[in-house]
Design a protein around this motif. Structure first.
Motif, PDB file in Angstrom:
ATOM      1  N   ALA A 508      21.830  44.645 -19.335  1.00 35.90           N
ATOM      2  CA  ALA A 508      20.622  44.456 -18.528  1.00 35.90           C
ATOM      3  C   ALA A 508      20.749  43.224 -17.640  1.00 35.90           C
ATOM      4  O   ALA A 508      20.313  43.231 -16.479  1.00 35.90           O
ATOM      5  N   ALA A 509      21.352  42.164 -18.169  1.00 31.33           N
ATOM      6  CA  ALA A 509      21.528  40.946 -17.373  1.00 31.33           C
ATOM      7  C   ALA A 509      22.470  41.197 -16.198  1.00 31.33           C
ATOM      8  O   ALA A 509      22.226  40.726 -15.071  1.00 31.33           O
ATOM      9  N   ALA A 510      23.550  41.937 -16.436  1.00 30.07           N
ATOM     10  CA  ALA A 510      24.498  42.229 -15.365  1.00 30.07           C
ATOM     11  C   ALA A 510      23.844  43.102 -14.296  1.00 30.07           C
ATOM     12  O   ALA A 510      24.056  42.902 -13.094  1.00 30.07           O
ATOM     13  N   ARG A 511      23.045  44.064 -14.724  1.00 28.42           N
ATOM     14  CA  ARG A 511      22.368  44.930 -13.754  1.00 28.42           C
ATOM     15  C   ARG A 511      21.317  44.166 -12.960  1.00 28.42           C
ATOM     16  O   ARG A 511      21.162  44.367 -11.752  1.00 28.42           O
ATOM     17  N   ALA A 512      20.621  43.271 -13.615  1.00 29.37           N
ATOM     18  CA  ALA A 512      19.617  42.473 -12.905  1.00 29.37           C
ATOM     19  C   ALA A 512      20.287  41.563 -11.885  1.00 29.37           C
ATOM     20  O   ALA A 512      19.789  41.395 -10.755  1.00 29.37           O
ATOM     21  N   TYR A 513      21.410  40.985 -12.289  1.00 30.98           N
ATOM     22  CA  TYR A 513      22.174  40.153 -11.356  1.00 30.98           C
ATOM     23  C   TYR A 513      22.634  40.987 -10.153  1.00 30.98           C
ATOM     24  O   TYR A 513      22.501  40.565  -8.995  1.00 30.98           O
ATOM     25  N   ALA A 514      23.177  42.177 -10.418  1.00 27.30           N
ATOM     26  CA  ALA A 514      23.662  43.042  -9.339  1.00 27.30           C
ATOM     27  C   ALA A 514      22.530  43.413  -8.394  1.00 27.30           C
ATOM     28  O   ALA A 514      22.698  43.379  -7.161  1.00 27.30           O
ATOM     29  N   ALA A 515      21.372  43.760  -8.937  1.00 31.47           N
ATOM     30  CA  ALA A 515      20.236  44.159  -8.098  1.00 31.47           C
ATOM     31  C   ALA A 515      19.787  43.028  -7.192  1.00 31.47           C
ATOM     32  O   ALA A 515      19.325  43.260  -6.067  1.00 31.47           O
ATOM     33  N   ALA A 516      19.931  41.788  -7.644  1.00 34.24           N
ATOM     34  CA  ALA A 516      19.482  40.644  -6.853  1.00 34.24           C
ATOM     35  C   ALA A 516      20.537  40.188  -5.858  1.00 34.24           C
ATOM     36  O   ALA A 516      20.220  39.818  -4.718  1.00 34.24           O
ATOM     37  N   VAL A 517      21.826  40.206  -6.257  1.00 28.77           N
ATOM     38  CA  VAL A 517      22.877  39.558  -5.465  1.00 28.77           C
ATOM     39  C   VAL A 517      23.620  40.523  -4.549  1.00 28.77           C
ATOM     40  O   VAL A 517      23.935  40.175  -3.403  1.00 28.77           O
ATOM     41  N   VAL A 518      23.920  41.724  -5.031  1.00 27.08           N
ATOM     42  CA  VAL A 518      24.741  42.625  -4.231  1.00 27.08           C
ATOM     43  C   VAL A 518      24.087  42.990  -2.897  1.00 27.08           C
ATOM     44  O   VAL A 518      24.728  42.898  -1.839  1.00 27.08           O
ATOM     45  N   PRO A 519      22.815  43.396  -2.853  1.00 24.90           N
ATOM     46  CA  PRO A 519      22.212  43.709  -1.553  1.00 24.90           C
ATOM     47  C   PRO A 519      22.224  42.508  -0.600  1.00 24.90           C
ATOM     48  O   PRO A 519      22.461  42.670   0.604  1.00 24.90           O
ATOM     49  N   GLU A 520      21.989  41.313  -1.131  1.00 24.66           N
ATOM     50  CA  GLU A 520      21.990  40.120  -0.288  1.00 24.66           C
ATOM     51  C   GLU A 520      23.391  39.832   0.239  1.00 24.66           C
ATOM     52  O   GLU A 520      23.574  39.478   1.410  1.00 24.66           O
ATOM     53  N   THR A 521      24.408  40.003  -0.595  1.00 27.23           N
ATOM     54  CA  THR A 521      25.792  39.787  -0.158  1.00 27.23           C
ATOM     55  C   THR A 521      26.174  40.786   0.921  1.00 27.23           C
ATOM     56  O   THR A 521      26.817  40.426   1.921  1.00 27.23           O
ATOM     57  N   GLU A 522      25.782  42.033   0.751  1.00 28.93           N
ATOM     58  CA  GLU A 522      26.139  43.048   1.736  1.00 28.93           C
ATOM     59  C   GLU A 522      25.328  42.877   3.016  1.00 28.93           C
ATOM     60  O   GLU A 522      25.823  43.209   4.108  1.00 28.93           O
TER      61      GLU A 522
END
Length: 547
Positions: A508-522
């Motif tokens: 859950a922590a990894a998914r929450a991190y991905a949801a917050a960071v990946v869209p911003e990085t892209e």
């Protein structure tokens, strides 16, 4: 010297418009240069098997020397990351070499060599394709310098009557070998000296022509053959692994129509003007007829090489760099001679024709340069963040100590990932390169899901659909999604092996991190495409280190 500096200033000013942008493929060479300089051998990452995932040994060597001297991949120079400054400075030096070669040619045939040199610099600065790829971190600037140099050496020798001397034959042969070691298609320039000499062939020079051609070919074979021998001993291949992965095929006649792409890019009127002035010079000046083949032959070989290579996904005519260098040299030289041999009326007509041809080309070039500036090809820093630092953070959040990652973008990832990379593109993986060459995607998927079993994997669009990974049932059997793109499934996302996840809380922590960071990085891919990505690029960096 003032003309060289003036032309260089124009090129440098245009290059500065693209900021810190480096294309991600250049960083593959950066990674190899780092590991070679550190004594780890020809590898993309420490500890992985040697694979020739670079196709530019001379450029790789220059970067490795820069690292050994503390000028590259060490920190900052004048407040700029040296992984940006050093390759761009090398490119600028290579462009200076091109202009020096142009001045050397012009000083032999023109009353105003400074003007010819300055015009050459202005033309090169105007062509976005030339500037973009020379300052992308790739080897294009060195390649253009070597091709221009061998052409000018042969041109001067032909004008002075020294073409068939051993010194010239050896020099051109060695320059062609260096070109072949800078780009795979550079091997075509082994034909430059033989073709130039054969065009000049006379019955009285038959023996000396044959002898000189053999000497030039021997010089080429000695240097290039030594590298091929090392390649075969080290890697077990006669061609770079990148060539296997890209499945370059024997060209057919239809491919030669691709030269028309360059005509349209440069402008049809501008190309017709070049043909016109060269024709005028050859018709009027007998002494120019001795030298002009030495320039036209490398230009022709450059056009042939562009036509037969597989189309390049990076855009902006990356493989055409020697074409622009040779055209920018020949155009001012021939134009100066055409003006010299014309009367007042002829000069007026020629000036009007130049304006009519060059103004539309200049406008088109300006538009192309602006478009590329706004959306340059896959920036290295995006890849370093998205697939290096993001996946390092995934590994930290999931407490993965020993793992690996499968993904297709190797440059920035190789410089920042602490995870061994399985290259989905096959450039630095010999087995996957063979699968692409043999068009065996089932074997590729078996290697991924049954043999290597990478801890993390990423795919999108082409890579998911072409390989079949996106629809392989073993994906959902063995992996949890961490971040997925919208449907269709082939758009892909980030995945982690189920047996690497120790708790629901970690997942859950990894998914929450991905949801917050990946869209911003892209999102930053096009919001800030010309940025740098920190003072250094090192394995193990995470996105959390940037805050």
């Amino acid at each position: 010297m003032a003309a060289v500096l003036g032309g260089l200033a124009l090129i440098g000013a245009r290059a500065a418009q693209y900021g810190n942008w480096l294309v991600d493929d250049a960083a593959i060479t950066f990674a190899y240069a780092r590991n070679l300089a550190d004594g780890l051998g020809p590898v993309a990452q420490p500890g992985v098997p040697p694979v020739e995932g670079f196709s530019n040994p001379t450029w790789t060597a220059l970067l490795a020397i820069g690292r050994l001297l503390g000028l590259f991949d060490r920190g900052t120079l004048f407040g700029i990351p040296d992984y940006v400054l050093f390759p761009k400075a090398l490119a600028l030096l290579c462009c200076a070499g091109i202009l020096i070669a142009a001045h050397s040619a012009a000083s032999l045939v023109s009353r105003r060599p400074w003007l010819v040199t300055l015009c050459t610099g202005a033309l090169l600065a105007a062509v976005p394709s030339f500037v973009v790829w020379c300052f992308s971190g790739l080897e294009n600037s060195l390649f253009a310098l070597l091709v221009t140099s061998l052409a000018v050496v042969a041109f001067r020798a032909a004008i002075l009557g020294h073409l068939l001397t051993p010194k010239v034959a050896i020099t051109v042969g060695l320059l062609a070998a260096l070109a072949a070691l800078t780009r795979p298609d550079g091997a075509i320039y082994a034909a430059a000296y033989p073709l130039t000499a054969l065009i000049q062939l006379r019955r009285t020079t038959l023996a000396s022509t044959v002898r000189s051609v053999l000497v030039s070919c021997a010089a080429f074979a000695a240097l290039f053959g030594a590298y091929l021998t090392w390649r075969y001993v080290e890697f077990g291949r006669l061609v770079a692994n990148t060539a296997v992965a890209k499945s370059q095929q024997v060209p057919d006649l239809k491919q030669f129509t691709r030269v028309g792409e360059l005509v349209l890019y440069a402008g049809t009127l501008a190309v017709l003007l070049l043909v016109l002035v060269v024709g005028l010079v050859m018709a009027r000046s007998s002494w120019w007829r001795q030298g002009i083949p030495a320039l036209l032959v490398p230009l022709s070989l450059a056009l042939i090489a562009y036509a037969v290579l597989n189309p390049d996904w990076m855009g902006e005519y990356r493989f055409a760099t020697p074409v622009w260098a040779m055209a920018a040299l020949i155009g001012p030289l021939a134009t100066a001679e055409a003006f010299r041999g014309s009367g007042v009326r002829g000069r007026f007509v020629l000036a009007v024709a130049m304006a009519a041809a060059l103004v539309p080309s200049g406008a088109a070039f300006a538009d192309a340069g602006s478009r590329f500036r706004d959306q340059p090809t896959l920036p290295m820093c995006f890849v370093a963040d998205r697939f290096g630092r993001v996946f390092n953070t995934y590994a930290d959040l999931l407490d993965v100590k020993q793992g690996s990652i499968l993904e297709p973008d190797l440059g920035g990832t190789s410089l920042t990932s602490r995870l061994p990379i399985l290259d989905l593109a096959g450039l630095v993986d010999a087995k996957i390169a063979d699968y692409y060459h043999d068009h065996d995607m089932a074997a590729l998927r078996d290697r991924v899901f049954e043999d290597v079993k990478p801890t993390f994997l990423h795919f999108r669009l082409y890579w998911g659909g072409t390989t079949g990974i996106a629809t392989d049932p073993r994906l959902l059997r063995d992996y949890y999604p961490l971040y997925t793109y919208p449907a269709p499934a082939e758009l892909g996302g980030d995945w982690v092996r189920k047996d690497a996840v120790h708790s629901e809380e970690q997942l859950a922590a990894a998914r929450a991190y991905a949801a917050a960071v990946v869209p911003e990085t892209e999102r930053k891919l096009w919001v800030w495409p010309r940025r740098s990505c920190g003072d250094t690029l090192r394995p193990g960096q995470t996105t959390l280190d940037q805050h």
